[in-house]
Write a protein that holds these residues in place. Sequence first.
Motif, PDB file in Angstrom:
ATOM      1  N   ALA A 194       6.275   7.020 -15.431  1.00 26.67           N
ATOM      2  CA  ALA A 194       6.326   6.750 -16.866  1.00 26.67           C
ATOM      3  C   ALA A 194       7.436   7.547 -17.556  1.00 26.67           C
ATOM      4  O   ALA A 194       7.832   7.239 -18.688  1.00 26.67           O
ATOM      5  N   ASP A 195       7.972   8.551 -16.908  1.00 29.26           N
ATOM      6  CA  ASP A 195       8.978   9.442 -17.496  1.00 29.26           C
ATOM      7  C   ASP A 195      10.353   8.843 -17.222  1.00 29.26           C
ATOM      8  O   ASP A 195      10.760   8.718 -16.049  1.00 29.26           O
ATOM      9  N   VAL A 196      11.055   8.502 -18.363  1.00 25.17           N
ATOM     10  CA  VAL A 196      12.386   7.900 -18.207  1.00 25.17           C
ATOM     11  C   VAL A 196      13.333   8.927 -17.622  1.00 25.17           C
ATOM     12  O   VAL A 196      14.286   8.590 -16.911  1.00 25.17           O
ATOM     13  N   PHE A 197      12.987  10.169 -17.886  1.00 21.87           N
ATOM     14  CA  PHE A 197      13.838  11.250 -17.380  1.00 21.87           C
ATOM     15  C   PHE A 197      12.953  12.162 -16.527  1.00 21.87           C
ATOM     16  O   PHE A 197      12.556  13.253 -16.963  1.00 21.87           O
ATOM     17  N   PRO A 198      12.583  11.715 -15.309  1.00 21.13           N
ATOM     18  CA  PRO A 198      11.614  12.445 -14.495  1.00 21.13           C
ATOM     19  C   PRO A 198      12.087  13.819 -14.042  1.00 21.13           C
ATOM     20  O   PRO A 198      11.270  14.636 -13.647  1.00 21.13           O
ATOM     21  N   THR A 199      13.403  14.064 -14.194  1.00 18.28           N
ATOM     22  CA  THR A 199      13.881  15.377 -13.757  1.00 18.28           C
ATOM     23  C   THR A 199      14.287  16.242 -14.928  1.00 18.28           C
ATOM     24  O   THR A 199      14.868  17.323 -14.760  1.00 18.28           O
ATOM     25  N   ASP A 200      14.045  15.724 -16.174  1.00 15.91           N
ATOM     26  CA  ASP A 200      14.417  16.471 -17.381  1.00 15.91           C
ATOM     27  C   ASP A 200      13.139  16.778 -18.114  1.00 15.91           C
ATOM     28  O   ASP A 200      12.479  15.884 -18.661  1.00 15.91           O
ATOM     29  N   ALA A 201      12.831  18.024 -18.088  1.00 18.56           N
ATOM     30  CA  ALA A 201      11.574  18.424 -18.686  1.00 18.56           C
ATOM     31  C   ALA A 201      11.576  18.283 -20.191  1.00 18.56           C
ATOM     32  O   ALA A 201      10.522  18.288 -20.830  1.00 18.56           O
TER      33      ALA A 201
END
Length: 413
Positions: free
Chosen positions: A397-404
């Motif tokens: 669900a996170d468009v930016f899975p590596t950007d917290a």
Amino acid sequence: MSVSVDSSGRSATHTTNSYRSWSFDWTAPSSGSGTTSVEIAVLTANNQNGNNGDSWTSTSVSIPEIPPANSAPSATNVEINPNPNAGVGVDLVAQYTYSDPDGDPETGTEIRWHKNGALHSGFDGRTSIYASETSIGQKWKFEVRPYDGTDYGTLVMSPEVTIVDMDSDGDGVYDTEDAFPTDPNEDTDSDGDGVGDNADAFPTDATETSDQDSDGVGDNADVFPNDPNETTDSDEDGVGDNGDAFPNDATETTDTDGDGVGNNADAFPIDPNETTDTDGDGVGDNGDAFPTDATETVDTDADGVGDNADVFPTNASETVDTDGDGLGDNADEFPTNPAETKDTDVDGVGDNADVFPTDANETADSDSDGVGDNGDLYPLDPSESADSDGDGVGDNADVFPTDATETLDSDSD
């Protein structure tokens, strides 16, 4: 003078008054009647032609019986039996015929014996001389003087008898040498048992005379006198030693299976391999894997547990299946849980219940997303399992899975 006798003949009356004496004849009673009594009555009258002054006088006279003279008795047919010779060993018997003219009975007759011409007073009064009192060559006779209690008769001497040796049974052996003088079949009794040697099966053994079964043992010593195969019963059980498999044991006679144990004591009398059944289960101790346990007889897998109690009687490594799942407790990693038997990843959860049976770190997948609950950051969200940037929003669900700092891109730029 006139005398009147009454009709009974027992009374006589003088009927002439001018006589002072009178008589009559009478017949005495028969011999043996004893004394006769006569009663005499006299009427004394005064010749006054009346009874006044008259009187009676009576008296009694006894007339004793005079017995006849006694006649002396006699003895005839005087002789010794046997005669004229008597065999040694035979009694001498005095015989004679007594008679008395008066019929008087014999009483006190004198008998005297003569031996070899001499009177022997020691034998006075005896009617016989025993054989033991005579010997060969002696000459005997007796004299008899009969007596009837009143008079002695004439003394009579018997003919003489000579004692001789004889062969009474005609067997060729004189009586003096014949142990059985009246038995022509016997003359010797070597053992002195009363049975002649000819009839005695054991002529030199005084304790035996017969051997009915001809086994060489006398009937007295033979416990089985009618059985030629037996003579002794050492244990007194009624079975002879020859036929008794246990001749010294009164409780046993037979060993049918030949195992050395008698049938009475042998629990298996026809099985030579067995004698005892300690636990009474019908299987002998030798063939019983558990001889003291009546519930067990066999241990097929030799694991020490009988087949009856062994859930796995052919598997030596197993005996019990506590949870009844068909797998023995030793091989069953969950012996009390019938739903489980293995734990492949050794995580403590059985393979059946473990969603990840080969992953020791996982056992459940609550959201069924293929990721175990332990490794799934979202164990209840089947659409998420990871949050790479740790921002609380799943990678999917996170468009930016590596950007917290970011999770969405609303304008998709």
